[in-house]
Design a protein around this motif. Structure first.
Motif, PDB file in Angstrom:
ATOM      1  N   PRO A 173      25.121  41.963  58.429  1.00  0.00           N
ATOM      2  CA  PRO A 173      26.298  41.735  59.205  1.00  0.00           C
ATOM      3  C   PRO A 173      26.616  42.985  60.147  1.00  0.00           C
ATOM      4  N   LYS A 174      27.052  42.613  61.422  1.00  0.00           N
ATOM      5  CA  LYS A 174      27.349  43.810  62.076  1.00  0.00           C
ATOM      6  C   LYS A 174      28.790  44.417  61.866  1.00  0.00           C
ATOM      7  N   GLY A 175      28.809  45.828  61.677  1.00  0.00           N
ATOM      8  CA  GLY A 175      30.277  46.409  61.230  1.00  0.00           C
ATOM      9  C   GLY A 175      30.436  46.270  59.495  1.00  0.00           C
ATOM     10  N   VAL A 176      29.428  45.977  58.965  1.00  0.00           N
ATOM     11  CA  VAL A 176      29.780  45.969  57.386  1.00  0.00           C
ATOM     12  C   VAL A 176      28.657  47.018  56.893  1.00  0.00           C
ATOM     13  N   PRO A 177      29.362  47.899  56.305  1.00  0.00           N
ATOM     14  CA  PRO A 177      28.408  49.122  55.700  1.00  0.00           C
ATOM     15  C   PRO A 177      27.738  48.731  54.635  1.00  0.00           C
ATOM     16  N   LEU A 178      26.514  49.310  54.268  1.00  0.00           N
ATOM     17  CA  LEU A 178      25.565  49.249  53.071  1.00  0.00           C
ATOM     18  C   LEU A 178      26.202  49.878  52.011  1.00  0.00           C
ATOM     19  N   LEU A 179      26.051  49.470  50.937  1.00  0.00           N
ATOM     20  CA  LEU A 179      26.523  49.893  49.612  1.00  0.00           C
ATOM     21  C   LEU A 179      25.302  50.393  48.862  1.00  0.00           C
ATOM     22  N   VAL A 180      25.334  51.714  48.687  1.00  0.00           N
ATOM     23  CA  VAL A 180      24.232  52.225  47.566  1.00  0.00           C
ATOM     24  C   VAL A 180      24.523  52.557  46.365  1.00  0.00           C
ATOM     25  N   MET A 181      24.131  51.970  45.291  1.00  0.00           N
ATOM     26  CA  MET A 181      24.493  52.552  44.003  1.00  0.00           C
ATOM     27  C   MET A 181      23.533  53.192  43.542  1.00  0.00           C
ATOM     28  N   GLU A 182      23.986  54.413  43.052  1.00  0.00           N
ATOM     29  CA  GLU A 182      22.980  55.434  42.448  1.00  0.00           C
ATOM     30  C   GLU A 182      23.518  55.934  41.262  1.00  0.00           C
TER      31      GLU A 182
END
Length: 280
Positions: A175-184
Motif C-alpha cells: 500500500p502506498k505510504g505504508v513502510p515495510l517492516l523487516v524483522m532481523e
C-alpha cells in the motif's frame, strides 16, 4: 282478693312486654329490605367491575397477539435491504455476504450479535462492527476497518499489520505510504525473552509515533532487537530509534534535530534527551 292480685299483675306485665317488643320487631323488619337492596347493589357493582376488567384484558390480549403477528408473521416488517457504511477497502457485497442476513426474514428475528461475530470472524480487516435495525424494512451494518501501520513481505505478497501488531490481511502490492517492516531478530536475545509477536508490536509502536513529515519519507522499519529499531528514509537517510518506548519524546526530538541539521543523513534519537546527527 289478695290472692288474685299477683296473677293480674303478671298478665299485665306480659302484655307490656309484648307491646314493647313489637316496635323493635317492626323496626327490624323495616330495615331488612333496605339492607338486602344495598347488598344487591354492591354485588352488581362488583360484577360490572369484573366484566370491565375482563373486557380490558381481552382487548390487551388481542392487541398483543396482533402485534406479535404484525412483527413476526405478516409482511409488514420484513428485511428488504441490507446496507453497509464505513467500508473503504472491502466492498459492500463482501460485507453483506459475510453477515449472512437473509432478505425476507422478520426484522426482529435477526440476531445482530451473531451477525457481528460472523463478520469479525470471516473478515479480519474489520476492527469494529455494529449491526442495527432500520425499521420498517432495513438492516444497517456499520464497520470500521483496520488501517495498516506496516507491511511485511511474505512469498511475493504483503501482510498488513495494524497499530496493535495484528496481521489482518494479505495484499498483492505494498500500500502506498505504508513502510515495510523487516524483522532481523533471529539472533537476538530479545527474541527468546519477548517473542516475535511482542517485538513486532514494538516496531509498530515506533512507526505509529513518527511525525507525519518523517512517516511520509519512511520506506523501511528494520528491527534487530527490542531496543534496536532503525528507520530507513528516502535519500539514504537513517534514524536510530532505539526501542518503541517514549515515542512522543523521540518524535519531538527528531523533528527539532532535522530542522537544526539540514544536511545530516543519520539521526539518533534512541536517547531523546541527547539526540545526535552525523553525515552530510
Amino acid at each position: 282478693m289478695a290472692g288474685s292480685t299477683g296473677p293480674t299483675k303478671s298478665a299485665g306485665s306480659r302484655r307490656s312486654s309484648n307491646s314493647a317488643a313489637r316496635p323493635s320487631a317492626e323496626a327490624d323488619s323495616g330495615r331488612s329490605p333496605a339492607r338486602s337492596r344495598g347488598a344487591q347493589l354492591r354485588r352488581g357493582a362488583r360484577i360490572r367491575r369484573l366484566r370491565a376488567l375482563l373486557v380490558v384484558f381481552a382487548l390487551l390480549l388481542g392487541l398483543a397477539g396482533f402485534g406479535a403477528w404484525a412483527l413476526y408473521g405478516s409482511n409488514w416488517v420484513l428485511v428488504e435491504r441490507v446496507s453497509v457504511s464505513g467500508n473503504k477497502v472491502l466492498t459492500e457485497k463482501q460485507v453483506s455476504d459475510a453477515a449472512r442476513i437473509p432478505v425476507g426474514t422478520p426484522l426482529l428475528s435477526v440476531d445482530r450479535a451473531a451477525a457481528e461475530r460472523r463478520l469479525t470472524t470471516s473478515l479480519p480487516r474489520l476492527d469494529e462492527v455494529r449491526v442495527v435495525r432500520a425499521f420498517p424494512h432495513g438492516i444497517g451494518i456499520e464497520v470500521t476497518e483496520r488501517k495498516p501501520e506496516l507491511v511485511m513481505k511474505h512469498g511475493g505478497k504483503f501482510v498488513e499489520v495494524d497499530a496493535e501488531g495484528v496481521r489482518f490481511d494479505v495484499v498483492q502490492e505494498q500500500p502506498k505510504g505504508v513502510p515495510l517492516l523487516v524483522m532481523e531478530v533471529e539472533r537476538s536475545a530479545g527474541l527468546r525473552h519477548f517473542g516475535k509477536e511482542r517485538l513486532r508490536r514494538e516496531a509498530v509502536r515506533a512507526a505509529a509515533a513518527l511525525p507525519d513529515s518523517v512517516r511520509r519519507d519512511t520506506r523501511t522499519v528494520r528491527m534487530r532487537s527490542y531496543d534496536s529499531i532503525t528507520l530507513e528514509l528516502t535519500g539514504g537517510r537513517t534514524v536510530q530509534w532505539g526501542s518503541g518506548e517514549r515515542g512522543g519524546a523521540k518524535a519531538e526530538s527528531l523533528t527539532a534535530l532535522m530542522k537544526a541539521s539540514k544536511g545530516a543523513r543519520h539521526f539518533d534519537v534512541s536517547v531523546p534527551s541527547a539526540p545526535a546527527s552525523s553525515g552530510s
